[in-house]
Design a protein around this motif. Structure first.
Motif, mmCIF file in Angstrom:
data_model
loop_
_atom_site.group_PDB
_atom_site.id
_atom_site.type_symbol
_atom_site.label_atom_id
_atom_site.label_comp_id
_atom_site.label_asym_id
_atom_site.label_seq_id
_atom_site.Cartn_x
_atom_site.Cartn_y
_atom_site.Cartn_z
ATOM 1 N N UNK A 272 0.827 -1.209 0.000
ATOM 2 C CA UNK A 272 0.000 0.000 0.000
ATOM 3 C C UNK A 272 0.858 1.254 0.000
ATOM 4 N N UNK A 273 1.891 1.261 0.837
ATOM 5 C CA UNK A 273 2.741 2.449 0.938
ATOM 6 C C UNK A 273 3.582 2.652 -0.327
ATOM 7 N N UNK A 274 4.037 1.569 -0.943
ATOM 8 C CA UNK A 274 4.806 1.705 -2.180
ATOM 9 C C UNK A 274 3.970 2.337 -3.282
ATOM 10 N N UNK A 275 2.652 2.141 -3.200
ATOM 11 C CA UNK A 275 1.748 2.754 -4.181
ATOM 12 C C UNK A 275 1.454 4.212 -3.840
ATOM 13 N N UNK A 276 1.945 4.668 -2.683
ATOM 14 C CA UNK A 276 1.827 6.076 -2.339
ATOM 15 C C UNK A 276 0.640 6.462 -1.499
ATOM 16 N N UNK A 277 -0.065 5.487 -0.911
ATOM 17 C CA UNK A 277 -1.274 5.798 -0.150
ATOM 18 C C UNK A 277 -1.011 5.922 1.343
ATOM 19 N N UNK A 278 -1.757 6.835 1.969
ATOM 20 C CA UNK A 278 -1.731 6.963 3.420
ATOM 21 C C UNK A 278 -2.407 5.743 4.046
ATOM 22 N N UNK A 279 -1.904 5.301 5.192
ATOM 23 C CA UNK A 279 -2.469 4.138 5.883
ATOM 24 C C UNK A 279 -2.840 4.524 7.307
ATOM 25 N N UNK A 280 -4.060 4.180 7.681
ATOM 26 C CA UNK A 280 -4.539 4.378 9.053
ATOM 27 C C UNK A 280 -4.910 3.012 9.619
ATOM 28 N N UNK A 281 -4.494 2.737 10.859
ATOM 29 C CA UNK A 281 -4.735 1.434 11.475
ATOM 30 C C UNK A 281 -5.608 1.594 12.712
ATOM 31 N N UNK A 282 -6.662 0.773 12.814
ATOM 32 C CA UNK A 282 -7.501 0.694 14.008
ATOM 33 C C UNK A 282 -7.113 -0.574 14.764
ATOM 34 N N UNK A 283 -6.960 -0.460 16.080
ATOM 35 C CA UNK A 283 -6.420 -1.592 16.847
ATOM 36 C C UNK A 283 -6.875 -1.526 18.296
#
Length: 331
Positions: free
Chosen positions: A74-85
């Protein structure tokens, strides 16, 4: 109308059994989203102005053994990532890897600091793991420098115990790099009926849209690769197409979602059992009154914490009411 957000459930299981969550009532079949499915989702969304990819759902992503590999794609494609945990699986070594990948935000479900209550309401004694994990995360440079945001949500019944938990958590994290601590009232999940969490059963007579634009700006993928209508659809009943056999464009513009958009907007009368008729975030003509009846009328937090420390920090419900009131003033 354009697709802006993607929610991905990387596994179908959670190690907690929170009493306010469908996971504690009905187990689903174990599934893990394949790397191939992740890659197909990422390839399919490239033509859209995606703002964030959220790894959340009825799961605990930190127990996905391929989580780092999936976020790398996902990050290599340039997108921001948000994680719920829930924080229990966010061990320091995993934290280091996720911060190195540039995860932009973490949201933690932390309902109490009382170990007995934690076990009673969540079915686990993981609090002794959660707090050290959070402390380690909050001590890292990416958090200290505000490169990565950390939010804590405190779910509860809007009663005295909820107020005490909010106060304890605020005090515990007062001098840390936590960005926000939100109060979240328990709600009924539309895809799982009869939880009995609300005093007034919800049913919208006339649908007028979705507050969060879930049908227009979001795509939600469960752990089998199925695109589903909404994050509240626990059993994936409203399927738009599986990423293994359909592309993102067809899913986003296909016949199922087009029909459901007509029902959600009120252009066509929705069936009696349609999921949005029993959702707190589907709009109708009396939506503010309903929310106040279900939540505000029984909320004890303003008198226990003060309005500035309760209403202003109220998550979903408070934000919805504020949004609707502002819309009414504008219109």
């Amino acid at each position: 109308m354009s697709l802006k957000y993607v929610q991905i459930e990387t596994i179908s299981t959670c190690n907690h059994k929170c009493y306010f969550c469908p996971v504690s009532m009905d187990k689903r079949q174990k599934s893990t989203l394949s790397m191939e499915s992740v890659e197909k989702i990422i390839e399919g969304i490239k033509k859209y102005p995606i703002e964030t990819i959220t790894l959340s759902g009825f799961m605990e992503a930190t127990y996905d053994p391929k989580l780092v590999e999936k976020i790398t794609v996902i990050r290599k494609a340039g997108y921001e990532v948000s994680i719920y945990s829930n924080g229990s699986g966010l061990r320091p070594s995993l934290t280091d890897q996720l911060l190195e990948l540039g995860v932009s935000s973490f949201t933690f479900n932390l309902s109490t600091l009382d170990e007995a209550q934690y076990y009673q309401t969540r079915g686990t004694k993981d609090l002794t793991k959660v707090l050290p994990n959070l402390d380690y995360l909050l001590a890292q440079k990416a958090i200290q420098n505000n490169q990565t945001q950390v939010t804590i949500v405190v779910v509860g019944a809007l009663d005295e115990r909820h107020a005490e938990n909010v106060k304890m958590i605020r005090q515990r994290f007062a001098n840390t790099a936590v960005s926000n601590i939100f109060i979240i009232p328990m709600v009924e999940f539309a895809g799982k009926k009869n939880q009995g969490l609300l005093p007034v059963p919800l049913r919208h007579e006339k649908l007028q849209g979705c507050l969060w634009q879930r049908d227009l700006e979001w795509l939600h993928f469960d752990a089998t690769g199925e695109a589903i209508l909404c994050c509240h659809d626990y059993f994936s009943q409203y399927k738009l197409g599986n990423i293994q056999t359909a592309n993102v464009a067809d899913i986003y513009q296909g016949d199922p979602i087009q029909q459901w958009r007509h029902w959600i907007s009120g252009e066509e009368e929705a069936p009696e059992d349609f999921i949005c008729r029993r959702c707190a975030y589907a709009t109708s003509h009396n939506h503010i009154e309903y929310l106040r009846q279900c939540f505000c009328s029984r909320c004890e937090l303003p008198k226990l914490l003060g309005k500035e420390n309760s209403c202003k920090q109220c998550g979903d419900v408070g934000l919805v009411i504020e949004y609707l009131e502002n819309e009414a003033l504008v219109n």
